[in-house]
Design an enzyme around this catalytic site. Structure first.
Site, PDB file in Angstrom:
ATOM      1  N   GLU A  39       0.828  -1.207   0.000  1.00  0.00           N
ATOM      2  CA  GLU A  39       0.000   0.000   0.000  1.00  0.00           C
ATOM      3  C   GLU A  39       0.858   1.251   0.000  1.00  0.00           C
ATOM      4  O   GLU A  39       2.015   1.225   0.414  1.00  0.00           O
ATOM      5  CB  GLU A  39      -0.979  -0.009   1.182  1.00  0.00           C
ATOM      6  CG  GLU A  39      -0.330  -0.242   2.536  1.00  0.00           C
ATOM      7  CD  GLU A  39      -0.220   1.015   3.381  1.00  0.00           C
ATOM      8  OE1 GLU A  39      -0.126   2.111   2.799  1.00  0.00           O
ATOM      9  OE2 GLU A  39      -0.199   0.892   4.612  1.00  0.00           O
ATOM     10  N   ARG A  64       1.000  -2.508  12.164  1.00  0.00           N
ATOM     11  CA  ARG A  64       0.219  -3.407  11.300  1.00  0.00           C
ATOM     12  C   ARG A  64      -0.288  -2.687  10.046  1.00  0.00           C
ATOM     13  O   ARG A  64      -1.409  -2.886   9.591  1.00  0.00           O
ATOM     14  CB  ARG A  64      -0.937  -4.046  12.072  1.00  0.00           C
ATOM     15  CG  ARG A  64      -0.484  -4.773  13.326  1.00  0.00           C
ATOM     16  CD  ARG A  64      -1.619  -5.449  14.041  1.00  0.00           C
ATOM     17  NE  ARG A  64      -2.045  -6.663  13.340  1.00  0.00           N
ATOM     18  CZ  ARG A  64      -1.438  -7.848  13.447  1.00  0.00           C
ATOM     19  NH1 ARG A  64      -0.369  -7.981  14.221  1.00  0.00           N
ATOM     20  NH2 ARG A  64      -1.888  -8.902  12.795  1.00  0.00           N
ATOM     21  N   CYS A  69       7.533  -1.593  -2.368  1.00  0.00           N
ATOM     22  CA  CYS A  69       8.640  -2.548  -2.543  1.00  0.00           C
ATOM     23  C   CYS A  69       9.818  -2.299  -1.616  1.00  0.00           C
ATOM     24  O   CYS A  69      10.347  -3.237  -1.012  1.00  0.00           O
ATOM     25  CB  CYS A  69       9.094  -2.595  -3.992  1.00  0.00           C
ATOM     26  SG  CYS A  69       9.953  -1.127  -4.596  1.00  0.00           S
ATOM     27  N   HIS A 108      12.155  -0.517  -8.850  1.00  0.00           N
ATOM     28  CA  HIS A 108      11.706  -1.688  -8.083  1.00  0.00           C
ATOM     29  C   HIS A 108      12.884  -2.370  -7.407  1.00  0.00           C
ATOM     30  O   HIS A 108      13.965  -2.509  -7.987  1.00  0.00           O
ATOM     31  CB  HIS A 108      10.990  -2.691  -8.986  1.00  0.00           C
ATOM     32  CG  HIS A 108      10.501  -3.893  -8.238  1.00  0.00           C
ATOM     33  ND1 HIS A 108       9.634  -3.807  -7.168  1.00  0.00           N
ATOM     34  CD2 HIS A 108      10.779  -5.220  -8.382  1.00  0.00           C
ATOM     35  CE1 HIS A 108       9.397  -5.020  -6.698  1.00  0.00           C
ATOM     36  NE2 HIS A 108      10.076  -5.883  -7.417  1.00  0.00           N
ATOM     37  N   ASP A 123      10.725 -11.898  -3.747  1.00  0.00           N
ATOM     38  CA  ASP A 123      10.120 -10.573  -3.870  1.00  0.00           C
ATOM     39  C   ASP A 123       8.823 -10.564  -3.074  1.00  0.00           C
ATOM     40  O   ASP A 123       7.956 -11.418  -3.280  1.00  0.00           O
ATOM     41  CB  ASP A 123       9.848 -10.282  -5.349  1.00  0.00           C
ATOM     42  CG  ASP A 123       9.473  -8.833  -5.624  1.00  0.00           C
ATOM     43  OD1 ASP A 123       9.140  -8.113  -4.666  1.00  0.00           O
ATOM     44  OD2 ASP A 123       9.511  -8.426  -6.799  1.00  0.00           O
TER      45      ASP A 123
END
Length: 274
Positions: A39, A64, A69, A108, A123
């Site tokens: 997110e 939490r 990435c 990424h 990943d």
């Protein structure tokens, strides 16, 4: 300060052996993706995205929340290193939903993990099509995972990762094995989190991988994607429905997110069609 490995393992529900084996890596990757959501609430809301160990543990484990990435894979790298894995971060150029001849930036991060002399890609932060299992770097035929099959191709100066959706193979990203350090991740992270043209600054994105499907959110469009390439789509009708979805299906603890700030960002960027 050392990473609280037990808190992380409890967070994802892992109760197996703490040994640097392929089966351990497979279990950790699968559970991480089911538990810690991809997110981008912080970039959307103009909040910082720090990458130090303490910040990652606090946000992804104790609060939490989820992350993208750099957050997910840097935390995962810390965990693997503490468990005795030989692992390091590498970077790639994302081609998902882009032409194959494009030249995107290295935005990424993924991991290269060596186990018993074999190299694997791991990943936990690619979002909508993150592999749900480690992939052998030097295997050229399709590799099965708990969801879709993936394929790693080798080229003259790099590798590419592909996913099979139905009868079609789609390119996800291209990468090489050049050593990357904290400074490289910090530079790319700044662009992703702060640049005015970054998709993470201009969209609401959330992804959680389930046992047999993927839940994805792009602004007000909620999609359930299945391994055969089919999908179900639903346009959200209200902020209340969005908030409930983020807390429920996407398992994000929204207690620390200001509801008014999220509503303002969605309206200012015209991301919600209510």
């Amino acid at each position: 300060m050392a990473l609280d490995i037990d808190a992380y393992l409890q967070r994802i529900g892992y109760q197996g052996e703490k040994l640097p084996t392929l089966s351990t890596l497979q279990a950790l990757q699968h559970l991480h993706l089911q538990t810690i959501t991809f997110e981008n609430l912080n970039p959307l809301l103009g909040l910082p995205v720090p990458l130090d160990r303490h910040a990652l543990m606090d946000k992804l484990v104790h609060q939490r929340r989820g992350g993208y990435c750099f957050e997910n894979n840097l935390l995962f790298l810390e965990v693997l290193t503490m468990l005795g894995f030989q692992a390091r971060g590498i970077t790639g150029r994302v081609y998902w939903n882009q032409p194959d001849d494009a030249w995107p930036a290295r935005s990424h991060m993924l991991l290269l993990v060596t186990i018993d002399g074999e190299d694997y890609l791991s990943d936990v932060g690619f979002g909508g099509m993150t592999p749900t299992a480690p992939l052998n770097l030097h295997t050229r035929h399709p590799q099965s995972t708990p969801l879709e099959p993936f394929r790693v191709d080798a080229h003259q100066d790099h590798y590419s990762l592909w996913v099979q959706l139905g009868d079609q193979w789609r390119l996800l990203y291209r990468f090489d094995l050049m050593q990357q350090g904290a400074v490289d991740f910090e530079m790319a992270n700044w662009y992703v989190a702060c640049h005015p043209q970054s998709k993470f600054v201009n969209n609401l994105i959330a992804v959680r991988t389930d046992k047999d499907r993927r839940h994805t959110l792009l602004n007000d469009l909620y999609t359930v994607r299945f391994p055969d390439g089919s999908s179900e789509k639903h346009t959200l009708a209200s902020l209340a429905e969005l908030w409930e979805l983020l807390e429920g299906i996407f398992a994000i603890n929204m207690a620390g997110v200001e509801r008014s700030s999220l509503e303002k960002a969605l309206k200012e960027k015209s991301l919600f069609r209510q």
